[in-house]
Design an enzyme around this catalytic site. Structure first.
Site, PDB file in Angstrom:
ATOM      1  N   LEU A 177      36.414  59.599  10.760  1.00 49.57           N
ATOM      2  CA  LEU A 177      36.557  58.643   9.633  1.00 49.57           C
ATOM      3  C   LEU A 177      35.480  58.040   9.044  1.00 49.57           C
ATOM      4  CD1 LEU A 177      38.781  56.773   9.295  1.00 49.57           C
ATOM      5  CD2 LEU A 177      37.420  55.083  10.485  1.00 49.57           C
ATOM      6  N   HIS A 218      44.187  57.857   7.131  1.00 49.19           N
ATOM      7  CA  HIS A 218      42.998  57.577   6.635  1.00 49.19           C
ATOM      8  C   HIS A 218      43.135  57.632   5.623  1.00 49.19           C
ATOM      9  CE1 HIS A 218      39.629  55.263   6.041  1.00 49.19           C
ATOM     10  NE2 HIS A 218      40.110  54.446   6.925  1.00 49.19           N
ATOM     11  N   HIS A 235      44.926  58.846  12.032  1.00 49.38           N
ATOM     12  CA  HIS A 235      44.059  57.511  12.272  1.00 49.38           C
ATOM     13  C   HIS A 235      44.364  57.081  13.113  1.00 49.38           C
ATOM     14  CE1 HIS A 235      40.916  55.385  12.053  1.00 49.38           C
ATOM     15  NE2 HIS A 235      41.384  54.019  11.781  1.00 49.38           N
ATOM     16  N   PHE A 261      38.478  44.260   2.722  1.00 48.94           N
ATOM     17  CA  PHE A 261      39.836  44.886   2.935  1.00 48.94           C
ATOM     18  C   PHE A 261      40.739  45.135   2.427  1.00 48.94           C
ATOM     19  CE2 PHE A 261      38.758  47.683   6.907  1.00 48.94           C
ATOM     20  CZ  PHE A 261      37.488  48.349   6.566  1.00 48.94           C
ATOM     21  N   GLN A 264      49.840  56.510  10.099  1.00 48.12           N
ATOM     22  CA  GLN A 264      49.031  55.803   9.294  1.00 48.12           C
ATOM     23  C   GLN A 264      48.055  57.566   9.360  1.00 48.12           C
ATOM     24  OE1 GLN A 264      45.910  53.013   9.471  1.00 48.12           O
ATOM     25  NE2 GLN A 264      46.940  52.312   8.256  1.00 48.12           N
ATOM     26  N   GLU A 322      36.443  51.961   5.523  1.00 54.13           N
ATOM     27  CA  GLU A 322      37.348  51.676   3.857  1.00 54.13           C
ATOM     28  C   GLU A 322      36.361  50.514   3.597  1.00 54.13           C
ATOM     29  OE1 GLU A 322      41.053  50.700   4.775  1.00 54.13           O
ATOM     30  OE2 GLU A 322      41.131  48.870   3.644  1.00 54.13           O
ATOM     31  N   ARG A 360      46.502  51.767   3.050  1.00 45.62           N
ATOM     32  CA  ARG A 360      45.759  53.188   3.014  1.00 45.62           C
ATOM     33  C   ARG A 360      46.901  54.432   2.988  1.00 45.62           C
ATOM     34  NH1 ARG A 360      42.886  52.131   8.970  1.00 45.62           N
ATOM     35  NH2 ARG A 360      41.073  51.198   7.742  1.00 45.62           N
ATOM     36  N   ARG A 366      49.791  49.554   8.810  1.00 50.09           N
ATOM     37  CA  ARG A 366      48.531  48.439   9.146  1.00 50.09           C
ATOM     38  C   ARG A 366      47.541  48.465   8.270  1.00 50.09           C
ATOM     39  NH1 ARG A 366      43.745  49.608  11.563  1.00 50.09           N
ATOM     40  NH2 ARG A 366      43.642  51.140  12.003  1.00 50.09           N
TER      41      ARG A 366
END
Lengths: 605, 248
Positions: free
Chosen positions: A249, A235, A379, A120, A233, A252, A308, A414
């Protein structure tokens, strides 16, 4: 005013991963626990988490351990994280994940039968324990099914309007049940906030209607401090088409499995802009990136898996410079792996079943043959209630916070997968310390006037029904969302944020005229009206904090100050209610890091 | 943009009627979008339960043109354009208001099912070893988003109202997920037969048809559980003797 009264040692507000985990822990410590859900149990946003839960189990790559995870989290957060939380998180996440397995969670497996982990963004090694792309569902269901047998009272479809305090400590909470619209008074020795995020302050968001910054605003109104609110954030990959699903969403995990981003010219634009501090960890060629996604330990990660904030800005740049897709996004292509992998279609359906389903059902697109169109979506908020790293207690005694509504772990940005582990690690800690606090402190008295005032305020929108200048709560919410999206979005300037603050003041004046029709039973118009105050509070906090941080860092990017400053790494922006009732903005120094943690960071540079 | 007619059930505690609305629809819109638009334009207090709007939370269950569906996963383009879209609440549960029903019975039922009971850990560090093939089967059941559409369509609950005697397909799937969990050692077969009323299911497969997650409820969960119940509660020696007698 008429109300039902309930009493608990520990009241947990919010029933996603953090709230459930806190409630389980507090109950295990012998406290009587009440768990308040804004919706039905098991429907909170944790259910949407797709990619996985980050924990240095080292099942797939034995070079991983808590130190690497800690260093990755700090680098991702651009070093304004609460380092103590980052340390505890990295150390304790593996035990929290194994505990889920003992409660019935079924993660995907390695060939030798252990919990499988996937790559990730921002994580050096494959670290995310997962269940296909529905890890959040697995997690919330496991906690829910375990939790209901631990002895706790669950208050479903109940919204908290205000926290009650006595002499500088928390004394309970006051709210109403959705079904009948009746007021409910909760007396509690300790309160844990686990209410999630603020996504509904923006027009394009992956968040559902619930995420109106309730916990943030409740804590602020009760006198607690919020911090890092400028760090929102976005995304990088949300759906952009059809219009009705914009913002939903796209995990990822698609990129973790080999999906690549391309612009309208077919170019993998992420190779064009690799930040210096990630260059040494990033693949030099498409070939190397592919090998990384297929588990080659000597390969470095493709630039699609950069953090991100960075990927979101690169996508925005491509779109603004005219290289976007027809509906204003870019292409996310997983179908291309056909060229590399026999049986690719089946592989994609197995690894990313809900993405396959989501695009098939909502956009009529088969992702095993066709690239997806994606663009940034609001997000998550890194900022939140300022807490003590060990106990999760806020600056208001007896009030605890965990999960997205708490600040610190993630700093300025994050990493994907760190939120599910955050919920588990700090949910547990908050529950444990709240129970201990409740054991050591008698219940605080609750003055009837606090309750009366809250009830009166809540009912005001009904009194205005039918008046000539009535405002619609839905319209005000939409206008706020549009303004925040345009003025305090992915890229900001001072002028935009000043406009946003003026706009907020104007919306607040109009909100004083909000009216709702009908009666109190299951009335969504009423709920929309009551959510407005919280949305205004958190929107103001985001705008004011973003003005205060005169640099660009992580999720906060100032077009008029595009560079990171050395000074910027030395403080967190904190907001609290000032003596005059207005929002006060202060800078709090980042605590100096112990030598041994600094060495861990240096060793993993 | 075109305007489409809708008929939405309005009322409380079962009393009420379908009311006509019209709203503009655009490409790709789902039924829930239309409901929200109507709410914002002309029916501010129209009650509807929803959360994720992506088919993952199972909140917006209702009946569209008489069929149990998730409102957020039902595209208007897939519904007949020559007549109004009719939206009503689920029928197997007590009505609250407009499109919202009281589904709390489901939560009570779940609590009565023996929870996960694992065997002792396989490794000294407290962990277990399982093969992917062992977890695959159960993962199908764990995809369930608890939308309760299977409960809504099940005639045992919907028409015969046997909520006291039968847990419904959702909780047979839940029991199957526990019974077939590679680590679970509890035995739920006696409960399945008596308390959970598995015998009431006569495998018409209506539940499988409406499942938005595509779980093969009847074939993969209920029938194997029925077989377990039969195996466990039939004395195998007597069974063999009966078989022999029939053959001679």
């Amino acid at each position: 005013m008429d109300h039902q009264a309930v009493e608990h040692d520990v009241l947990v507000i919010g029933a996603g991963g953090a709230g459930l985990r806190a409630a389980i822990e507090a109950a295990a410590a012998g406290a009587s626990v009440g768990l308040v859900c804004k919706s039905l149990l098991g429907k909170a946003h944790t259910v949407m988490a797709e990619g996985g839960v980050a924990a240095a189990l080292a099942n797939v790559d034995d070079r991983d351990d808590w130190r690497v995870h800690f260093a990755d989290t700090m680098r991702g957060g651009q070093y304004v994280n609460n380092w103590r939380m980052a340390e505890l998180h990295a150390r304790e996440a593996p035990a929290r994940v194994r505990e889920l397995e003992a409660w019935g969670a079924l993660f995907d497996r390695t060939p030798d039968g252990r919990i499988l982990q996937r790559n990730f963004g921002g994580h050096r090694y494959p670290r995310l324990a997962h269940v296909g792309d529905r890890t959040g569902l697995e997690m919330i269901r496991t906690l829910q099914d375990h939790g209901v047998h631990q002895g706790m009272d669950v208050h479903m479809e109940c919204t908290i309007l205000t926290l009650l305090t006595d002499g500088g400590r928390v004394a309970g909470a006051f709210g109403y049940d959705r079904e009948r619209g009746r007021f409910r008074l909760f007396r509690a020795r300790a309160v844990v906030l686990a209410t999630g995020g603020i996504g509904r302050a923006y027009r394009i968001t992956s968040n559902s209607w619930e995420y109106t910054g309730d916990g943030h605003a409740l804590a602020y109104d009760a006198g607690a401090e919020l911090q890092d609110m400028e760090f929102v954030q976005f995304h990088p990959t949300g759906m952009v088409w059809p219009p009705s699903v914009r913002g939903i969403l796209v995990t990822e995990g698609v990129r973790g499995e080999g999906g690549v981003l391309r612009n309208s010219e077919g170019r993998r634009f992420m190779f064009d802009d690799i930040p210096e501090n990630y260059r040494a960890q990033t693949a030099a060629s498409e070939e190397e990136g592919w090998r990384y996604t297929q588990g080659d330990r000597d390969a470095r990660r493709p630039p699609e898996l950069l953090t991100r904030d960075h990927v979101a800005r690169c996508i925005l740049r491509e779109v603004r410079e005219g290289r976007g897709s027809p509906h204003g996004g870019v292409y996310l292509d997983i179908a291309w792996i056909r060229e590399r992998l026999p049986g690719a279609a089946e592989h994609i359906r197995r690894k990313l079943p809900s993405m396959y389903h989501q695009f098939k059902e909502l956009a009529g697109i088969d992702i095993t043959t066709t690239p997806m169109e994606v663009g940034p979506t609001t997000h998550y908020i890194m900022g939140g209630i300022r807490v003590d790293g060990d106990s999760q207690m806020s600056t208001l005694p007896g009030l605890f916070a965990a999960g997205e509504c708490a600040a610190g772990l993630h700093g300025a940005n994050r990493l994907g997968g760190n939120s599910l582990s955050d919920l588990l690690v700090f949910g547990k800690r908050a529950g444990e310390h709240a129970a201990a606090w409740a054991g050591a402190h008698p219940p605080a008295p609750i003055g009837p006037d606090q309750v009366e005032a809250a009830a009166r305020r809540a009912l005001e929108p009904f009194d205005r029904a039918g008046s000539g200048d009535a405002e619609s709560p839905y319209r005000l919410q939409q206008e706020l969302q549009g303004m925040m999206q345009d003025e305090v979005g992915i890229v900001r300037t001072e002028g935009q944020m000043r406009r946003a603050l003026e706009g907020l003041a104007a919306l607040r004046r109009r909100a004083a005229r909000v009216a709702v029709e009908g009666h109190r039973e299951y009335n969504p118009g009423w709920h929309a009206a009551l959510d407005l105050a919280n949305l205004f509070t958190v929107s103001e906090a985001v705008a004011r904090s973003a003005l205060e941080r005169e640099e660009s860092r992580g999720g906060h990017f100032r077009d008029d100050r595009p560079e990171k400053t050395a000074e910027g790494a030395t403080f967190n922006v904190v907001v609290r209610r000032g003596a005059d009732g207005g929002m006060e903005v202060i800078r709090r120094p980042v605590a100096p890091m112990p030598q041994e943690l600094q060495e861990v960071i240096d060793a993993n540079a | 943009m075109t305007t489409r007619p809708f008929r939405i059930f309005r009322g409380a505690s079962g009393a009420g009627a379908l009311r006509e609305y019209a709203t503009e629809v655009s490409e790709g819109m789902v039924v829930l979008d239309a409901v929200h638009q109507i709410q914002a334009e002309s029916a501010g207090d129209l009650a509807v339960r929803w959360n994720c709007k992506a088919g993952k939370c199972g909140s917006c269950s209702a009946e569209v043109n008489g069929v149990p569906r998730l409102l957020c996963m039902t595209r208007l383009e897939d519904l007949p354009a020559d007549r109004p879209v009719t939206i009503e609440p689920m029928r197997a549960f007590p009505h609250v208001r407009d499109l919202v029903t009281d589904v709390s019975w489901n939560y009570e039922v779940k609590r009565q099912i023996t929870p996960f009971t694992p065997r002792p850990p396989d490794a000294p560090d407290g962990t277990w070893r399982m093969q992917q093939s062992d977890v695959d089967r159960v993962q199908e059941f764990r995809k369930c988003i608890e939308c309760f559409l299977c409960q809504d369509t099940c005639h045992v609950l919907r028409d015969h109202r046997l909520h006291e005697a039968f847990v419904g397909p959702r909780f047979l799937v839940h029991a199957a997920a526990l019974e077939m969990h590679p680590l679970d050692v509890a035995d739920r077969t006696a409960d399945l037969r008596k308390a959970h009323g598995i015998g009431y299911c006569n495998i018409t497969k209506c539940c499988t048809t409406v499942c938005p997650e595509g779980i093969r409820i009847t074939d993969n969960a209920i029938i194997p559980l029925k077989e377990r119940v039969v195996d466990a509660l039939w004395d195998p020696v007597a069974g063999l003797a009966r078989l022999v007698r029939r053959r001679t």
